[in-house]
Design an enzyme around this catalytic site. Structure first.
Site, short mmCIF file in Angstrom:
data_model
loop_
_atom_site.label_atom_id
_atom_site.label_comp_id
_atom_site.label_asym_id
_atom_site.label_seq_id
_atom_site.Cartn_x
_atom_site.Cartn_y
_atom_site.Cartn_z
N THR A 141 0.87 -1.17 0.00
CA THR A 141 0.00 0.00 0.00
C THR A 141 0.91 1.22 0.00
O THR A 141 1.64 1.44 0.97
CB THR A 141 -0.89 0.03 1.25
N LYS B 275 -7.99 1.37 -3.09
CA LYS B 275 -7.67 0.95 -1.72
C LYS B 275 -7.82 2.13 -0.73
O LYS B 275 -8.44 1.99 0.32
CB LYS B 275 -6.24 0.40 -1.69
N LYS C 6 -1.89 5.13 8.55
CA LYS C 6 -1.09 5.17 7.32
C LYS C 6 -2.00 5.37 6.10
O LYS C 6 -1.74 6.23 5.25
CB LYS C 6 -0.31 3.85 7.18
P1 NAD Z 1 6.18 -5.52 7.34
O1 NAD Z 1 6.86 -4.34 7.90
O2 NAD Z 1 5.88 -6.70 8.19
O3 NAD Z 1 6.99 -6.05 6.04
C1 NAD Z 1 7.75 -5.25 5.18
C2 NAD Z 1 9.02 -6.00 4.88
O4 NAD Z 1 9.78 -5.27 3.92
C3 NAD Z 1 9.93 -6.16 6.12
O5 NAD Z 1 10.20 -7.53 6.32
C4 NAD Z 1 11.18 -5.36 5.77
O6 NAD Z 1 12.37 -5.91 6.30
C5 NAD Z 1 11.15 -5.42 4.26
N1 NAD Z 1 11.93 -4.37 3.61
C6 NAD Z 1 12.04 -3.06 3.94
N2 NAD Z 1 12.85 -2.42 3.08
C7 NAD Z 1 13.25 -3.35 2.18
C8 NAD Z 1 14.10 -3.30 1.04
N3 NAD Z 1 14.68 -2.16 0.65
N4 NAD Z 1 14.32 -4.44 0.35
C9 NAD Z 1 13.72 -5.61 0.73
N5 NAD Z 1 12.92 -5.71 1.81
C10 NAD Z 1 12.68 -4.59 2.51
O7 NAD Z 1 4.80 -4.96 6.70
P2 NAD Z 1 3.52 -5.80 6.25
O8 NAD Z 1 2.52 -5.81 7.35
O9 NAD Z 1 3.96 -7.08 5.63
O10 NAD Z 1 2.93 -4.84 5.13
C11 NAD Z 1 3.48 -4.75 3.83
C12 NAD Z 1 2.59 -3.84 3.00
O11 NAD Z 1 1.28 -4.37 2.95
C13 NAD Z 1 2.48 -2.42 3.54
O12 NAD Z 1 2.50 -1.52 2.46
C14 NAD Z 1 1.13 -2.42 4.24
O13 NAD Z 1 0.54 -1.15 4.30
C15 NAD Z 1 0.35 -3.38 3.36
N6 NAD Z 1 -0.77 -4.04 4.05
C16 NAD Z 1 -0.60 -4.58 5.30
C17 NAD Z 1 -1.67 -5.20 5.91
C18 NAD Z 1 -1.52 -5.81 7.29
O14 NAD Z 1 -2.55 -6.15 7.90
N7 NAD Z 1 -0.32 -6.02 7.79
C19 NAD Z 1 -2.92 -5.27 5.26
C20 NAD Z 1 -3.04 -4.76 3.98
C21 NAD Z 1 -1.96 -4.14 3.38
#
Ligand code: NAD
Length: 290
Positions: free
Chosen positions: A87, A162, A237
């Protein structure tokens, strides 16, 4: 399919695992050294992207997405699909799509709804923006990771859908919670309030499917001491992204703006961090007018 998966966090890890389980050849990369069953580890994002038919990213924000795009687009093959499921802000989604198109790569933004539970169960909903050709190519992957994929339009349309959805969600959650708090003060029983509203014109997903009052309606995070679920900071966010988009598109969104301010206060100055976004109800309960 040969898939590169970058960003193996709370969402990315189970999504990549589901693709591996379905028989796809998945190579993953995350800056934090994570191991995911059935996913081969790469030493860099570019290595994960090299030779892949589809590269999926699941990253925290638009700035990180842009940095990763700079790294992987030169490593990708012409005709491959760059599928971003994070997102992020609409402007970043569109900028990355243009950069990919210039390199002969098909880009698609496809943020999800369904949370960590949906990612593990393979029941996410994808909101996709980008060329039809890209949508057709990644459709079998959507079928593995989710239960529904809507092709919303061109680049950025998925992110737009979204944040508009989540702006409605944030605003209606606040309205539902403040109405419960008012009902309490008027001496109205919460179950009666639910029975009436859930079948009247005030009904909404927040009331009917995710009721913020414990013990009322279907089971929800309210019944689990407001443990997320959908954390208040993630709602903040998305509300911020909606207001950034509204600013950039010159759209008047007074309720979205108020919801952003209220969730910012709740998360940053009060006790909202780490709690479900429906914990607005106990917040209102404690407060008085003025
Ligand atoms: P998270 O923080 O658990 O995962 C993000 C991952 O990206 C981490 O493991 C981090 O180490 C990695 N990362 C950061 N910089 C990086 C780079 N340069 N190269 C490679 N890896 C890198 O977050 P999440 O909960 O998995 O969410 C991911 C996305 O999904 C976000 O944009 C969030 O808004 C969206 N989202 C999350 C949810 C939820 O319920 N968690 C629901 C819908 C959408």
């Amino acid at each position: 399919m040969k898939i590169g998966f970058i960003g193996l966090g709370n969402m990315g890890a189970p999504m990549a695992a589901n693709l591996g389980r379905a028989g796809h050849e998945v190579t993953g990369f995350d800056t934090a050294d994570v191991t995911v069953e059935g996913v081969k580890k790469a030493a860099s994002a570019a290595e994960a992207a090299r030779g892949a038919e589809v590269v999926i990213t699941m990253l925290p924000n638009g700035q990180i997405l842009r940095a990763v795009a700079d790294e992987i687009i030169p490593a990708m093959e012409k005709g491959a699909v760059f599928l971003d499921c994070s997102t992020v802000d609409v402007d970043s989604a569109r900028a990355v799509a243009e950069q990919a198109a210039r390199a002969g790569i098909l880009a698609m933004d496809a943020p999800v709804s369904g949370g960590v539970g949906g990612a593990s169960a393979g029941t996410l909903t994808f909101m996709a923006g980008g060329p039809e050709e890209a949508f057709e190519k990644v459709k079998p992957l959507f079928d593995v990771m989710g239960q529904k994929a809507v092709h919303c339009g061109g680049a950025g349309a998925g992110q737009a859908a979204k944040i508009c959805n989540n702006m409605i969600l944030g605003v209606t959650m606040i309205a539902t919670c403040e109405a419960f708090a008012l009902a309490d003060k008027l001496g109205l029983d919460r179950q009666k309030m639910f029975d009436v509203v859930s079948t009247s014109s005030g009904y909404s997903w927040t009331m009917n499917a995710y009721c913020p009052a414990p013990g009322v309606g279907p089971k929800s995070p309210a019944d689990n001491d407001y443990r997320p679920g959908f954390a208040a900071e993630l709602m903040l966010k998305d509300l911020r992204l909606s207001q950034q988009a509204a600013e950039s598109a010159d759209a008047d969104t007074p309720m979205g703006k108020l919801a952003e301010a209220l969730y910012a206060r709740f998360v940053e100055e009060e006790d909202g961090a780490g709690r479900d976004f429906s914990a607005m109800l106990p917040r209102f309960e404690k407060r008085h007018r003025g």
